[in-house]
Motif scaffolding. Structure first.
Motif, PDB file in Angstrom:
ATOM      1  N   THR A  59      83.103  20.401  56.912  1.00 47.63           N
ATOM      2  CA  THR A  59      82.163  20.664  55.826  1.00 47.63           C
ATOM      3  C   THR A  59      80.872  19.937  56.122  1.00 47.63           C
ATOM      4  O   THR A  59      80.854  18.936  56.840  1.00 47.63           O
ATOM      5  CB  THR A  59      82.718  20.178  54.472  1.00 47.63           C
ATOM      6  N   PHE A  60      79.756  20.449  55.540  1.00 46.30           N
ATOM      7  CA  PHE A  60      78.424  19.937  55.839  1.00 46.30           C
ATOM      8  C   PHE A  60      77.665  19.653  54.545  1.00 46.30           C
ATOM      9  O   PHE A  60      78.102  20.047  53.452  1.00 46.30           O
ATOM     10  CB  PHE A  60      77.674  20.945  56.714  1.00 46.30           C
ATOM     11  N   PRO A  61      76.516  18.960  54.628  1.00 45.36           N
ATOM     12  CA  PRO A  61      75.785  18.537  53.425  1.00 45.36           C
ATOM     13  C   PRO A  61      75.474  19.656  52.447  1.00 45.36           C
ATOM     14  O   PRO A  61      75.532  19.449  51.233  1.00 45.36           O
ATOM     15  CB  PRO A  61      74.507  17.922  53.999  1.00 45.36           C
TER      16      PRO A  61
ATOM     17  N   PRO B 128      86.779  16.975  53.198  1.00 45.71           N
ATOM     18  CA  PRO B 128      86.552  17.154  51.772  1.00 45.71           C
ATOM     19  C   PRO B 128      87.245  16.050  50.977  1.00 45.71           C
ATOM     20  O   PRO B 128      88.462  15.924  51.033  1.00 45.71           O
ATOM     21  CB  PRO B 128      87.194  18.523  51.491  1.00 45.71           C
ATOM     22  N   VAL B 129      86.492  15.246  50.251  1.00 46.10           N
ATOM     23  CA  VAL B 129      87.037  14.150  49.456  1.00 46.10           C
ATOM     24  C   VAL B 129      86.341  14.135  48.108  1.00 46.10           C
ATOM     25  O   VAL B 129      85.123  14.283  48.028  1.00 46.10           O
ATOM     26  CB  VAL B 129      86.818  12.794  50.169  1.00 46.10           C
ATOM     27  N   PRO B 130      87.079  13.967  46.997  1.00 43.27           N
ATOM     28  CA  PRO B 130      86.455  13.902  45.684  1.00 43.27           C
ATOM     29  C   PRO B 130      85.483  12.745  45.591  1.00 43.27           C
ATOM     30  O   PRO B 130      85.621  11.738  46.273  1.00 43.27           O
ATOM     31  CB  PRO B 130      87.645  13.684  44.741  1.00 43.27           C
ATOM     32  N   VAL B 131      84.488  12.879  44.697  1.00 45.09           N
ATOM     33  CA  VAL B 131      83.486  11.841  44.524  1.00 45.09           C
ATOM     34  C   VAL B 131      84.112  10.538  44.071  1.00 45.09           C
ATOM     35  O   VAL B 131      83.633   9.458  44.398  1.00 45.09           O
ATOM     36  CB  VAL B 131      82.407  12.297  43.521  1.00 45.09           C
ATOM     37  N   LYS B 132      85.217  10.567  43.355  1.00 48.49           N
ATOM     38  CA  LYS B 132      85.827   9.322  42.884  1.00 48.49           C
ATOM     39  C   LYS B 132      86.298   8.456  44.056  1.00 48.49           C
ATOM     40  O   LYS B 132      86.504   7.260  43.908  1.00 48.49           O
ATOM     41  CB  LYS B 132      87.008   9.610  41.958  1.00 48.49           C
TER      42      LYS B 132
ATOM     43  N   PHE C 128      82.978  18.413  48.592  1.00 47.63           N
ATOM     44  CA  PHE C 128      82.489  19.185  49.723  1.00 47.63           C
ATOM     45  C   PHE C 128      83.398  20.398  49.844  1.00 47.63           C
ATOM     46  O   PHE C 128      84.582  20.274  50.159  1.00 47.63           O
ATOM     47  CB  PHE C 128      82.506  18.350  51.007  1.00 47.63           C
ATOM     48  N   ASP C 129      82.858  21.581  49.565  1.00 48.82           N
ATOM     49  CA  ASP C 129      83.632  22.810  49.482  1.00 48.82           C
ATOM     50  C   ASP C 129      83.360  23.672  50.717  1.00 48.82           C
ATOM     51  O   ASP C 129      82.258  24.197  50.905  1.00 48.82           O
ATOM     52  CB  ASP C 129      83.247  23.568  48.210  1.00 48.82           C
TER      53      ASP C 129
END
Length: 375
Positions: free
Chosen positions: A178-180, A30-34, A188-189
């Motif tokens: 996490t997946f698409p 899980p990584v933020p979009v930024k 990604f939650d």
């Protein structure tokens, strides 16, 4: 921003397709979009580095210091010793991933039954490999035992053949993946339900390798050695998903070829060029380079090592080391030059190696003549 999110999600979807085909293992985090630039770079690394190899093998840049995993015919192939112990550690992509790839190996081999064969001997050895990758803790553990026979051909050449067998296990912590379809537009939650069904969280299988070696040492100042090996001869199956008709989830055979040299230039310098090539499925790797040994003490007991290698279209690998008596320490660094360089800042991986060689007795060490150039 919306376009970037769509691109990011499409890349993850493509990665999932590769995973379901048994051609890569899921290690997304899980990584933020930024931070999506690095995430996209890492995802592409999965696709390019692992996607083209079904169940990619463990990898070391210091192939010249990982003899038993390069070729089982290297077992007991000791030109200037009776036994050998070694440790290798590799840390890859630590500046891109929250949890980097970590690969470790411990090995040992020895010459035995030298008094049973007039011009030959047996080699016995073993190796333990451990690899941990990504937030999902994709862990691989492999244990192999190997046997080789070495036969002198006249006074200046040696032919060797060997094989190893062992057991491999891979496991993954599915709860940390996490997946698409768990992408909420920003993150990604892992709390969002997913349609992805992973059949098992660990797999195990038996594995087999075989190889041939040839060495030529016409003078005390020249030594040449080449070999070929085939890995995963039995093509074991490896997948976390339920096998589907028409999809081959067996590990492809891997082929390795190498050529080593050792040339004593004078009483201070020995040059050691190396060439290495490996091929598995649709991927291949070509590495060329070498290192020099510099005699610091006059009697060769203390040496400084330095060299550089080039892995085609991927990395430049400087190497440095130090040898004291029969203990050698080496360090190498993979400087990325491929398309991944903008994402990892050209910081690919570093490796540490320790090799200890010796004789079973002082007398044996005194009377034994080395095949390799020595100070």
């Amino acid at each position: 921003m919306g376009e970037k999110m769509t691109t990011l999600k499409s890349i993850w979807t493509r990665l999932l397709d590769w995973i379901r085909n048994g051609e890569a293992q899921p290690v997304p985090v899980p990584v933020p979009v930024k931070n999506n630039r690095r995430l996209v770079g890492y995802t592409l690394a999965c696709l390019l580095g692992g996607g083209s190899l079904q169940a990619q093998d463990l990898h070391f840049s210091q192939f010249y210091h990982t003899p038993l995993t390069t070729n089982p015919a290297n077992t007991g192939f000791l030109p200037d010793a009776d036994y050998r112990l070694g440790v290798n550690y590799r840390n890859q992509w630590s500046n891109v991933m929250q949890v980097p790839y970590k690969t470790m190996s411990v090995y040992g081999d020895a010459q035995v039954m030298r008094d049973k064969f007039e011009t030959g001997w047996l080699g016995l050895g073993g190796v333990i490999l451990r690899d941990v990758a990504g937030t999902g803790q994709l862990a691989s553990t492999k244990v192999y035992g190997s046997v080789a026979y070495h036969q002198m051909l006249g006074y200046s050449s040696l032919l060797s053949a060997g094989f190893n067998v062992g057991y491999a296990n891979k496991r993954i912590d599915i709860t940390k993946l996490t997946f698409p379809d768990q992408f909420d537009g920003k993150f990604f939650d892992g709390q969002i339900p997913t349609s992805v069904v992973v059949a098992r969280n660990n797999v195990g299988y038996f594995d087999m390798q075989a190889g041939l070696n040839y060495a030529y040492f016409p003078t005390e100042n020249i030594y040449l050695n080449g070999g070929v090996s085939v890995h995963h001869i039995n093509r074991p199956e490896e997948t976390f998903f339920t096998p589907e008709t028409g999809r081959d989830t067996r590990i492809p055979r891997r082929y390795i070829g190498f050529l080593n040299g050792s040339f004593k230039m004078n009483d201070l310098v020995i040059l050691n060029p190396n060439v290495y090539y490996t091929m598995q499925a649709n991927s291949s790797e070509f590495t060329i380079g070498g290192y020099a040994q510099y005699n610091l003490s006059g009697d060769g007991a203390t040496q400084l090592l330095g060299g550089i290698y080039y892995r085609s279209s991927d990395a430049v690998i400087p190497m440095a080391g130090f040898q004291w008596n029969d203990l050698r320490l080496t360090f190498s660094y993979d400087a990325t030059i491929s398309g991944l360089a903008p994402y990892n800042g050209s910081r690919g991986a570093y490796e540490l190696g320790i090799v200890k060689q010796g004789f079973f007795s002082t007398y044996n060490g005194d009377r034994r003549q080395s095949m390799c150039p020595k100070f």
